[in-house]
Write a protein that holds these residues in place. Structure first.
Motif, short mmCIF file in Angstrom:
data_model
loop_
_atom_site.label_atom_id
_atom_site.label_comp_id
_atom_site.label_asym_id
_atom_site.label_seq_id
_atom_site.Cartn_x
_atom_site.Cartn_y
_atom_site.Cartn_z
N THR A 82 62.09 94.45 -29.11
CA THR A 82 61.88 93.57 -27.96
C THR A 82 62.92 93.81 -26.86
O THR A 82 62.83 93.20 -25.79
N TYR A 130 57.56 85.58 -33.39
CA TYR A 130 58.17 84.94 -32.22
C TYR A 130 57.13 84.01 -31.61
O TYR A 130 56.00 84.45 -31.32
N TRP A 156 53.93 95.04 -32.46
CA TRP A 156 53.70 93.61 -32.35
C TRP A 156 52.23 93.31 -32.09
O TRP A 156 51.56 94.05 -31.37
N GLY A 176 51.88 83.17 -30.57
CA GLY A 176 52.99 83.94 -31.09
C GLY A 176 52.71 85.43 -31.05
O GLY A 176 51.59 85.87 -30.76
N ALA A 282 61.08 82.59 -34.86
CA ALA A 282 61.98 82.24 -33.76
C ALA A 282 61.15 81.80 -32.57
O ALA A 282 60.08 82.36 -32.30
N ASP A 283 61.63 80.78 -31.86
CA ASP A 283 60.92 80.37 -30.66
C ASP A 283 61.35 81.23 -29.47
O ASP A 283 62.12 82.19 -29.63
N SER A 284 60.87 80.91 -28.29
CA SER A 284 61.10 81.76 -27.13
C SER A 284 62.12 81.18 -26.17
O SER A 284 62.12 81.50 -24.98
N VAL A 288 67.89 80.76 -28.88
CA VAL A 288 66.71 80.48 -29.70
C VAL A 288 67.01 79.56 -30.88
O VAL A 288 68.13 79.47 -31.38
N TYR A 290 65.85 79.59 -34.73
CA TYR A 290 65.29 80.53 -35.68
C TYR A 290 65.35 79.90 -37.06
O TYR A 290 66.26 79.11 -37.36
N ALA A 462 68.66 86.98 -29.08
CA ALA A 462 68.66 86.79 -30.52
C ALA A 462 69.99 86.25 -31.02
O ALA A 462 71.02 86.68 -30.62
#
Length: 464
Positions: A82, A130, A156, A176, A282-284, A288, A290, A462
């Motif tokens: 990412t 994600y 992804w 996601g 994990a959210d955006s 984050v 996680y 991250a």
């Protein structure tokens, strides 16, 4: 609050036969000396011995191997994929593609290494998810995929609400993206296992052996509390401690806390919500949330970006139960309103964030025989494996893809000097909090907060 062993590390130590640490007493020589017994130092030592078994390699650590970030992180095996756009901007498209592929492969290489060497690190290669938790996050969630698809390296997949809520265990998550090249592990068991394997390969490890001074030259002299090491090759693998110890790194990173809590075992509850796998979620957000489950039925949740260290000092708070436990519990409640709040422990760790959000390696201050690596930005479980490739190649004077990589050419950006760094960090952090709070309420964030939040995004998202 008093200092205590982080949960993962305590678990790992409990499985080892009790024995006093090997402390360096007196003088010794080595072909290579590595300061730091975490992932970076141990992967480097192992890869040195694999390529040059005749080399006498010594590792020293101020405490026990893995007692720092390596033994207390979230145990999330995530790749560089990412961050492809950042890698391409820094190093060019060809090298960015190579680095993404290498990091994807490293997930499986770490698992294979542990299997081969009987390291029970609880590795589960169940992928990473994600998620978006509001409409603004939905709009931005898929952006990294376009450049990956164009480069032909995208692993992804876009996923809808049903898949996301089923596999994330939470209806708070909406859309996601999922990658199979990821997973989770027990970080303390991994790092202690690496130390065992390194010893078996002939690496001499001295714990509770803090470095006190370094005298540079053709032969480097490392003085410790009770001894001395002379070596023609030195590796600095102290990560978050680097900025406090060496002036040259004080603007290369910023120390930010990552705070975690873990529940008591609740295997039946997790099985009922279909969250008894090893997928990382994990959210955006910029800083984050996680979370993941463990094989014994616990649920771990963490969040980064809570505490910034003035002057990059290693704060006592980084070695204590989290001061943000109430905030973590509130987040837990939002994600898992039906689960009981039976929490076992909370803890904190220092994350060494670089300006670019990717780690950097190189030679120290023009010293051709002193090497370093740091700046993992909360994403070092997999990247430190690549760090071992880079540092071992540099130490052995190889001319290969790792020594030619832009990632081995030093720091690619600096933070402002103090007090502007910490003042700026607090302003940006508050902007991020306002922005994301408004977005959670489906409101348009203020323009200035949106612009300031981009500065935080540039330093990497991250914290896992």
């Amino acid at each position: 609050m008093s200092a205590e062993q982080p949960f993962w590390f305590e678990q790992a130590l409990a499985q080892e036969p009790p024995q006093p640490p090997n402390v360096l007493q007196g003088k010794t020589n080595a072909d290579v000396c590595i300061i730091g017994g975490g992932y970076t130092g141990l992967w480097t030592a192992i890869k040195l011995k694999q390529q040059a078994p005749e080399k006498d390699v010594v590792v020293i650590d101020k405490g026990l191997c893995g007692q720092g970030a390596s033994g207390r992180n979230g145990g999330c095996m995530l790749t560089l994929s990412t961050k492809y756009a950042t890698l391409a901007r820094l190093f060019g498209q060809k090298e960015a593609i190579r680095l993404v592929k290498a990091s994807d492969q490293a997930v499986y290489d770490i698992a294979d290494f542990c299997l081969k060497h009987n390291i029970d690190a609880e590795i589960r290669l169940d992928g990473a998810l994600y998620t978006a938790t509001n409409s603004i996050q939905k709009a931005n969630l898929h952006k990294p995929l376009a450049s990956l698809k164009l480069a032909g390296i995208n692993q992804w997949q876009s996923k809808g609400d049903d898949f996301v809520q089923q596999y994330s265990g939470s209806t708070f998550n909406q859309q996601g993206i999922f990658s199979a090249a990821a997973g989770s592990l027990q970080p303390g068991k991994l790092v202690r296992g690496l130390a065992r394997v390194a010893r078996q390969l002939g690496v001499r490890i001295f714990e509770n052996t803090p470095m006190t001074t370094i005298d540079y030259g053709k032969i480097v002299k490392v003085t410790t509390a009770k001894g001395e090491i002379k070596t023609p090759r030195l590796v600095l693998a102290m990560n978050a401690w680097m900025a406090q110890t060496f002036k040259t790194f004080r603007r290369s990173i910023v120390l930010v806390s990552s705070d975690m809590l873990i529940t008591k075992p609740m295997p039946d509850e997790l099985a009922a919500m279909n969250f008894n796998h090893g997928m990382v979620v994990a959210d955006s957000r910029i800083f984050v949330h996680y979370y993941r489950s463990t094989p014994d039925g616990r649920l771990m949740l963490g969040k980064g970006g809570n505490l910034f260290s003035y002057g990059n000092k290693m704060l006592a708070a980084f070695d204590q139960p989290s001061a943000y436990q109430k905030m973590l519990q509130n987040s837990f409640q939002r994600f898992f309103p039906s689960l009981p709040h039976h929490f076992e422990r909370s803890w904190t760790g220092a994350s060494d964030r670089s300006v670019t959000g990717v780690p950097f390696f190189g030679r120290f201050e023009g010293q051709s025989n002193v090497f370093y690596g740091l700046g993992y930005s909360g994403n070092g479980v997999v990247q430190s494996y690549l760090g071992g490739d880079i540092l071992s190649s540099l130490v052995l004077d190889k001319d290969n893809e790792w020594t030619r990589s832009g990632m081995s050419q030093g720091c690619r950006g600096h933070f402002p000097i103090e007090p502007f760094r910490t003042l700026g960090a607090q302003i940006v952090r508050n902007s991020v909090l306002r922005k994301e709070s408004m977005e959670d309420n489906e409101q348009q964030a203020y323009w200035l907060d949106t612009q300031l939040a981009k500065l935080a995004s540039a330093a990497g998202k991250a914290d896992k």
